[in-house]
Design a protein around this motif. Structure first.
Motif, short mmCIF file in Angstrom:
data_model
loop_
_atom_site.label_atom_id
_atom_site.label_comp_id
_atom_site.label_asym_id
_atom_site.label_seq_id
_atom_site.Cartn_x
_atom_site.Cartn_y
_atom_site.Cartn_z
N TYR A 1 0.84 -1.19 0.00
CA TYR A 1 0.00 0.00 0.00
C TYR A 1 0.88 1.25 0.00
CZ TYR A 1 -3.65 -3.30 1.31
OH TYR A 1 -4.51 -4.36 1.33
N GLY A 2 0.39 2.28 -0.68
CA GLY A 2 1.14 3.53 -0.77
C GLY A 2 1.02 4.41 0.45
N SER A 3 0.06 4.12 1.32
CA SER A 3 -0.08 4.79 2.61
C SER A 3 -0.74 3.81 3.56
CB SER A 3 -0.90 6.08 2.47
OG SER A 3 -2.17 5.82 1.89
N MET A 4 -0.75 4.14 4.84
CA MET A 4 -1.29 3.21 5.83
C MET A 4 -2.80 3.15 5.71
SD MET A 4 -0.47 1.12 8.21
CE MET A 4 -1.31 0.20 9.50
N PRO A 5 -3.38 1.97 5.43
CA PRO A 5 -4.84 1.86 5.31
C PRO A 5 -5.53 2.03 6.66
CG PRO A 5 -3.70 -0.03 4.32
CD PRO A 5 -2.70 0.69 5.15
N GLN A 6 -6.81 2.35 6.58
CA GLN A 6 -7.66 2.38 7.78
C GLN A 6 -8.09 0.96 8.08
OE1 GLN A 6 -11.23 4.66 7.27
NE2 GLN A 6 -12.05 4.11 9.27
N VAL A 7 -7.98 0.54 9.33
CA VAL A 7 -8.35 -0.81 9.74
C VAL A 7 -9.80 -0.79 10.23
CG1 VAL A 7 -7.85 -2.75 11.26
CG2 VAL A 7 -5.97 -1.35 10.36
N LEU A 8 -10.63 -1.65 9.63
CA LEU A 8 -12.05 -1.73 9.97
C LEU A 8 -12.35 -3.08 10.60
CD1 LEU A 8 -13.50 -0.40 6.59
CD2 LEU A 8 -12.99 0.94 8.64
N HIS A 9 -13.27 -3.09 11.55
CA HIS A 9 -13.69 -4.34 12.18
C HIS A 9 -15.19 -4.53 11.99
CE1 HIS A 9 -9.87 -3.60 14.33
NE2 HIS A 9 -9.78 -4.91 14.32
N ARG A 10 -15.55 -5.72 11.54
CA ARG A 10 -16.95 -6.13 11.42
C ARG A 10 -17.07 -7.47 12.14
NH1 ARG A 10 -16.82 -1.66 10.02
NH2 ARG A 10 -17.80 -0.64 8.21
N LYS A 11 -17.51 -7.40 13.41
CA LYS A 11 -17.51 -8.57 14.29
C LYS A 11 -16.10 -9.16 14.31
CE LYS A 11 -22.44 -9.66 14.03
NZ LYS A 11 -23.46 -10.70 13.73
N GLU A 12 -15.93 -10.43 13.92
CA GLU A 12 -14.62 -11.05 13.98
C GLU A 12 -13.79 -10.81 12.71
OE1 GLU A 12 -14.66 -15.14 15.15
OE2 GLU A 12 -16.25 -14.85 16.62
N VAL B 1 -12.08 -4.50 -3.53
CA VAL B 1 -13.30 -4.10 -4.22
C VAL B 1 -13.56 -2.62 -3.92
CG1 VAL B 1 -14.79 -4.80 -2.29
CG2 VAL B 1 -15.73 -4.64 -4.59
N GLU B 2 -13.99 -1.90 -4.93
CA GLU B 2 -14.30 -0.49 -4.75
C GLU B 2 -15.66 -0.38 -4.08
OE1 GLU B 2 -13.88 3.66 -7.31
OE2 GLU B 2 -13.99 1.74 -8.34
N ARG B 3 -15.64 -0.05 -2.81
CA ARG B 3 -16.88 -0.11 -2.02
C ARG B 3 -16.73 0.75 -0.78
NH1 ARG B 3 -22.05 -2.01 -3.22
NH2 ARG B 3 -23.01 -3.00 -1.43
N LYS B 4 -17.81 1.40 -0.36
CA LYS B 4 -17.81 2.20 0.86
C LYS B 4 -17.99 1.28 2.07
CE LYS B 4 -17.53 6.35 -0.97
NZ LYS B 4 -16.36 7.22 -0.73
N PRO B 5 -17.28 1.55 3.16
CA PRO B 5 -17.40 0.68 4.35
C PRO B 5 -18.80 0.64 4.94
CG PRO B 5 -15.47 2.12 4.51
CD PRO B 5 -16.27 2.59 3.33
N ASP B 6 -19.58 1.71 4.77
CA ASP B 6 -20.92 1.77 5.37
C ASP B 6 -21.83 0.66 4.87
OD1 ASP B 6 -20.00 3.99 6.65
OD2 ASP B 6 -21.04 5.43 5.37
N PHE B 7 -21.55 0.11 3.69
CA PHE B 7 -22.43 -0.89 3.10
C PHE B 7 -22.01 -2.32 3.42
CE2 PHE B 7 -22.67 2.86 0.28
CZ PHE B 7 -24.03 3.10 0.35
N ILE B 8 -21.03 -2.49 4.28
CA ILE B 8 -20.50 -3.82 4.58
C ILE B 8 -21.00 -4.28 5.95
CG2 ILE B 8 -18.42 -5.20 4.91
CD1 ILE B 8 -18.90 -4.26 2.05
#
Length: 351
Positions: free
Chosen positions: A95-106, A126-133
């Motif tokens: 990655y070219g910069s530090m990604p944001q780490v997201l948690h969805r349950k486990e 996948v090109e996708r917004k986190p809100d929809f996951i």
């Protein structure tokens, strides 16, 4: 340590024994406490550990210009040239910069430059917004959008058969994502790997243990017929597991409710603001919402919702008999006499 003789330089060390090193070959990388290579790359000036199981790499301008992997690395940084990059040690993805780490349950995902990235050993983007996951209700799988179907003629018929439009990551599987083919009544799933292998995956609702069953392929009509029979059996099994779970949940809910009602003592009607509710040891257990409530008989109360319209509630507020009778008499034996219009009476047994 003997393993250190393989390296010409140690840049950084982690508490678990992992090291960022320069090898005798001139490459840099990461080794575990036994000296096994976890990750390595050519022509890097410096490497060190970063948070969230990443390593931070520093390159020179010439090295970046001649390395397409670096130039094309996903990033939130708009600059054309960057000297610092990050590598996910779980997947090896750059990655070219530090990604944001997201948690969805486990499940753990990365978000960078408008892309969601899995931390599986074979990274999926996948090109996708986190809100929809969101994760499946039982936590078995994490569905992700599918951008394009693979250009694989062997799987065309399979994709058409199921109408595939999603992939998913499975609980306790950090290897890769799978094509999500079907979801069943008990939230078990039928998935397929990149080679067309069908796998049925379900989770024991009592223990949370995930079980996988490899079903085979669907490459011709004979295999398709066999698969259809197996999937029919699976559908019945999933329904049975669903019924078993719901029955057990209902029994447990009733057990807890019974225990709570036994613990409720000194239950008495209380009037607030012209409406009646129930109070137990100074605690409101049924809010003031009725026109009238009579003194409890056992664990039941007669309630008047409108003038002359009576029903029965339990002392925890559960409506046992909807208010639509002219009169209600609760007997100590757990039966109730209901007066219907015209003075006709009906006797019912309370739960």
């Amino acid at each position: 340590m003997d393993n250190d003789k393989r390296y010409t330089e140690i840049f950084d060390t982690r508490e678990d024994g992992m090291k960022c090193v320069r090898f005798e070959s001139g490459k840099v990388g990461v080794v575990d406490e036994r000296g096994e290579v976890i990750y390595q790359i050519d022509k890097c000036r410096h490497i060190e550990f970063a948070e969230h199981d990443f390593v931070k790499l520093k390159f020179g301008v010439v090295e970046i210009l001649h390395n397409p992997t670096l130039k094309n690395a996903p990033t939130d940084d708009e600059r054309y040239l960057r000297s610092v990059f990050y590598v996910d040690l779980r997947s090896g993805q750059m990655y070219g910069s530090m990604p944001q780490v997201l948690h969805r349950k486990e499940f753990e995902l990365l978000y960078i430059g408008g892309f969601l990235c899995t931390r599986t050993r074979k990274c999926y983007m996948v090109e996708r917004k986190p809100d929809f996951i969101t994760v499946s209700p039982n936590g078995l799988y994490l569905p992700l959008a599918c951008c394009n179907l693979p250009d694989d003629e062997r799987l065309n018929d399979v994709f058409q058969w199921y109408g595939v439009y999603e992939v998913c990551q499975l609980k306790d599987d950090d290897s890769k994502v799978y094509w999500l083919l079907r979801e069943y009544k008990d939230v078990s799933v039928l998935v397929m790997d990149e080679n067309g292998l069908h796998i049925y995956v379900w989770m024991d609702w009592k223990t949370g243990k995930v079980t996988r069953q490899e079903l085979g392929y669907m490459r011709n009509e004979a295999e398709q017929s066999i698969m259809t029979l197996m999937l029919n059996d699976i559908k019945r099994e999933s329904v049975n597991r669903y019924i078993e779970k719901k029955t057990a949940e209902k029994r447990e809910k009733e057990r807890i409710r019974e225990k709570e009602m036994k613990a409720m003592t000194s239950v008495e009607p209380i009037k607030i603001g012209g409406k009646w509710g129930l109070r137990s040891k100074g605690r409101m257990v049924v809010p003031p919402m009725y026109r009238n409530i009579l003194t409890p008989v056992g664990k039941y109360c007669a309630v008047e919702s409108c003038p002359g319209i009576w029903g029965v509630i339990a002392i925890d507020g559960t409506v046992e008999i909807e208010p639509r009778y002219e009169g209600v008499v609760i007997r100590p034996d757990g039966t109730v006499v209901l007066t219907i219009y015209g003075r006709k009476t009906v006797v019912k047994k309370l739960p």
